[in-house]
Motif scaffolding. Sequence first.
Motif, mmCIF file in Angstrom:
data_model
loop_
_atom_site.group_PDB
_atom_site.id
_atom_site.type_symbol
_atom_site.label_atom_id
_atom_site.label_comp_id
_atom_site.label_asym_id
_atom_site.label_seq_id
_atom_site.Cartn_x
_atom_site.Cartn_y
_atom_site.Cartn_z
ATOM 1 N N GLY A 87 130.962 -43.676 31.251
ATOM 2 C CA GLY A 87 129.746 -44.454 31.025
ATOM 3 C C GLY A 87 130.046 -45.823 30.428
ATOM 4 O O GLY A 87 129.480 -46.846 30.831
ATOM 5 N N GLU A 88 130.956 -45.815 29.434
ATOM 6 C CA GLU A 88 131.331 -47.106 28.829
ATOM 7 C C GLU A 88 132.039 -47.998 29.845
ATOM 8 O O GLU A 88 131.816 -49.228 29.885
ATOM 9 C CB GLU A 88 132.226 -46.855 27.623
ATOM 10 N N ALA A 89 132.933 -47.392 30.669
ATOM 11 C CA ALA A 89 133.635 -48.197 31.673
ATOM 12 C C ALA A 89 132.660 -48.758 32.703
ATOM 13 O O ALA A 89 132.781 -49.918 33.153
ATOM 14 C CB ALA A 89 134.711 -47.342 32.353
ATOM 15 N N GLU A 90 131.695 -47.945 33.113
ATOM 16 C CA GLU A 90 130.705 -48.435 34.071
ATOM 17 C C GLU A 90 129.841 -49.538 33.462
ATOM 18 O O GLU A 90 129.489 -50.516 34.126
ATOM 19 C CB GLU A 90 129.829 -47.269 34.536
ATOM 20 N N ALA A 138 128.488 -55.273 33.081
ATOM 21 C CA ALA A 138 128.444 -56.505 32.278
ATOM 22 C C ALA A 138 129.363 -57.563 32.861
ATOM 23 O O ALA A 138 129.024 -58.761 32.882
ATOM 24 C CB ALA A 138 128.823 -56.188 30.834
ATOM 25 N N ALA A 139 130.552 -57.135 33.351
ATOM 26 C CA ALA A 139 131.478 -58.097 33.959
ATOM 27 C C ALA A 139 130.876 -58.689 35.230
ATOM 28 O O ALA A 139 131.037 -59.890 35.516
ATOM 29 C CB ALA A 139 132.820 -57.421 34.256
ATOM 30 N N ALA A 160 139.002 -65.955 32.896
ATOM 31 C CA ALA A 160 139.392 -64.552 32.763
ATOM 32 C C ALA A 160 138.303 -63.587 33.204
ATOM 33 O O ALA A 160 138.510 -62.375 33.158
ATOM 34 C CB ALA A 160 139.764 -64.259 31.294
ATOM 35 N N ILE A 161 137.146 -64.108 33.647
ATOM 36 C CA ILE A 161 136.047 -63.208 34.016
ATOM 37 C C ILE A 161 136.417 -62.388 35.246
ATOM 38 O O ILE A 161 136.175 -61.170 35.304
ATOM 39 C CB ILE A 161 134.757 -64.016 34.237
ATOM 40 N N ALA A 191 137.877 -53.845 34.872
ATOM 41 C CA ALA A 191 136.767 -52.909 34.636
ATOM 42 C C ALA A 191 136.571 -51.985 35.831
ATOM 43 O O ALA A 191 136.350 -50.774 35.667
ATOM 44 C CB ALA A 191 135.492 -53.686 34.339
ATOM 45 N N ARG A 192 136.682 -52.523 37.020
ATOM 46 C CA ARG A 192 136.539 -51.678 38.203
ATOM 47 C C ARG A 192 137.698 -50.669 38.316
ATOM 48 O O ARG A 192 137.494 -49.503 38.694
ATOM 49 C CB ARG A 192 136.484 -52.551 39.458
ATOM 50 N N GLY A 193 138.908 -51.111 37.968
ATOM 51 C CA GLY A 193 140.049 -50.193 38.001
ATOM 52 C C GLY A 193 139.918 -49.080 36.983
ATOM 53 O O GLY A 193 140.235 -47.901 37.265
ATOM 54 N N THR A 194 139.481 -49.433 35.776
ATOM 55 C CA THR A 194 139.300 -48.421 34.733
ATOM 56 C C THR A 194 138.249 -47.406 35.138
ATOM 57 O O THR A 194 138.413 -46.187 34.950
ATOM 58 C CB THR A 194 138.903 -49.108 33.419
#
Length: 725
Positions: A268-271, A276-277, A353-354, A361-364
Amino acid sequence: MGRWTAALSFLSGAVEPVAARLRPHAEVLARRWRTVAGGAAGAVVLASLACVVVPSRYTATARLHVEPLTPKAVQTSQGVEVSEEVGLLGSRILVAEVIRQLGLDRDPDFVNARRRVGWLGPATRALKRLRTATRPARDSQEDADADERLLLDVPGALIAKYRSWLEVAATADVRTIEVSFTSPSPALAQQVASAHAAQYVRRRLGLRSQLTGEPATFLEEEIDRVRGELLAAEGALAEFRGEHPTIALDGRQQTLATRLTELGRRLGEAEADRIAAESEHRLARSRSYDALPAVASNPRIQALRAEANRLETRHAELRKSFLAASPEFHDISAQLRGMRARLEREMARATGAIDSRLIVARGTEASLRSDLARTETSLRALDELTRDAIELDQGAAHGRALYEALRARKQEADLLRGMELSSALLLDPAPLPARPSEPRVLYDLGLSLLAGLGLGALAALRVEALHARLETPDDVRRGLGLPPLGVVPDFTLVPGADGPSVPSIAAEAYRGVRTGLGFLDPERPPRSVVVTSSEPGEGKTATAVNLAISLAALDCRVILVDAALRGAAVHRALGLPPAPGLTDVVSGRASLAAAIRGIDPTTGGPTAAAAAGALHVLAAGTPAGDPADVLGSPRWHDLLRSLAKRYDTVVIDGPAVLAAADAALLAAAAEAAVLVVRGHRTERPVVRRALARLRAVHARVIGVVLNGVDPACGYYRSYAYPFAA
């Protein structure tokens, strides 16, 4: 040295034609200086009265600093186009908002003040009505403004009055706009100018929110979606526990449940990080840098922006104080360009860096989903009831974690947008005016003086144009620079034109011409005089005949020669035959003694040429083919010299100067020339052209006879001329 000489020669050659063209106008203005001075004095007096009558008005000015709203504006080099901002500052909806905010519709200083309308106001209103009548329909922006004005319930007359006192001006080459408001009350002017600028800042912030609203909407949509999924998962879990309240898990099952719960929370946090990214990626792609956390929380960028604002303010001050050519201005301009470049580079570095964060974020998220899938595979070995309990618990935990993370991100974005600077910054609130801005006494008096001088000059030139004809001896002196030899009236306008007094008046008039001719050079009077005019029909033949008769009456030996060979009229005026005459003598067909005839100067009738006191006349003679050949021949010059030796005065009736080229030949051959000008008819430029042609052949023009003047003219009554009414 040669270059300077050539440059000066070229400059003098270029200026001389202009100076020659303007010189007559300058002479007219110098001659009619009273008219010019009267126009200037009248304008100054009117301006002084206006300054006394017009009530005092005060102007307060607030200064705004604007940043571009769109990416296109960000990319436009050093400055920013502010024409759109000026239009927004003067929009009717903004004016209506300020009126409602300050309650100006109830303020007597505003309501009772007169609308500010200049002398072009009626013409401007008429043009607007015509444009409105011919335009088929208003555009959508005007319709929107009208609708909002109706919603605000502000009368259109108050909006028009407000806008007549409002002035919005953009400073050149800088992002600064000045908002000025004029009012009979200095406090009201200060209050409205500051409130108008502040309201514009708030509206600009709303416009920026619209530009950055798409990423915020994306977050809100994701939160709504996750909230729905969370409510469904928690509802399913509650329903399952209600149906199976006694289910329990062993150690291995408890471990799987705990691991699934932890993976669900982390997923959930990764999503949430990925969403957000993606939101920040959208902001970066739309170049809405101020809404990015990486920019809004970067102290280096904020410091650079503050320094850029300080440099822009100093740049605007130098520009306003007319120091744009000073070294300090150029130094500030260079510093400002460098600071803007550094700010752009720092923003690009902070946002670079965005993309990397989005990929991470997508990889995580993908990695956690893979772990979650492997853990869920282990559930297949469990019984169906236990597996359902663990999956429902894990789904609820994942949805709860994702919802809380997205809410935190949304609160952080809202906080950043609330803290971000508006794209319009109020640099200087309006100070309280210390002195009136209207009327500007010295400025208005100076401007009215210039306007009065201009109007006076135009009036002087117009009066000169209306009086371009020669009417009085003073006009002859001023306009031609020649002495007036005499004035001959238009005898048809003399009172009692059919009475016995007319011959005596005529004789007196021509005696005046004779006297004027005699007083020019009493010691050496001219022996041969050509009487000519600028154009035919000005009375030169009558003047020549009567002048000769008047001279002969003094017992002088006078001969009248008719040299107007194209239109000989002397013989008709004296009742003599036309031949033999001048052309016959010059060609040798007749002798001089046979061609000369006598006239009694007392009666004007023919007499013997040898009679004492007779006026001798040499008529034109047989018409010649080319009069210029006759008057330019050596035999004519010999004849003229012979006549000048035999007679005291030779009076020659010549042709009009501008009608025949032989007039200049006659004037050059004679000792003097007298120019006859028809009063009230002949224009000065015509006479000046005739004089220029005579002077070109070095003819000696000794004076002017003003012929055919109006006896009723006030000038002649004032000077008691004998023919005046």
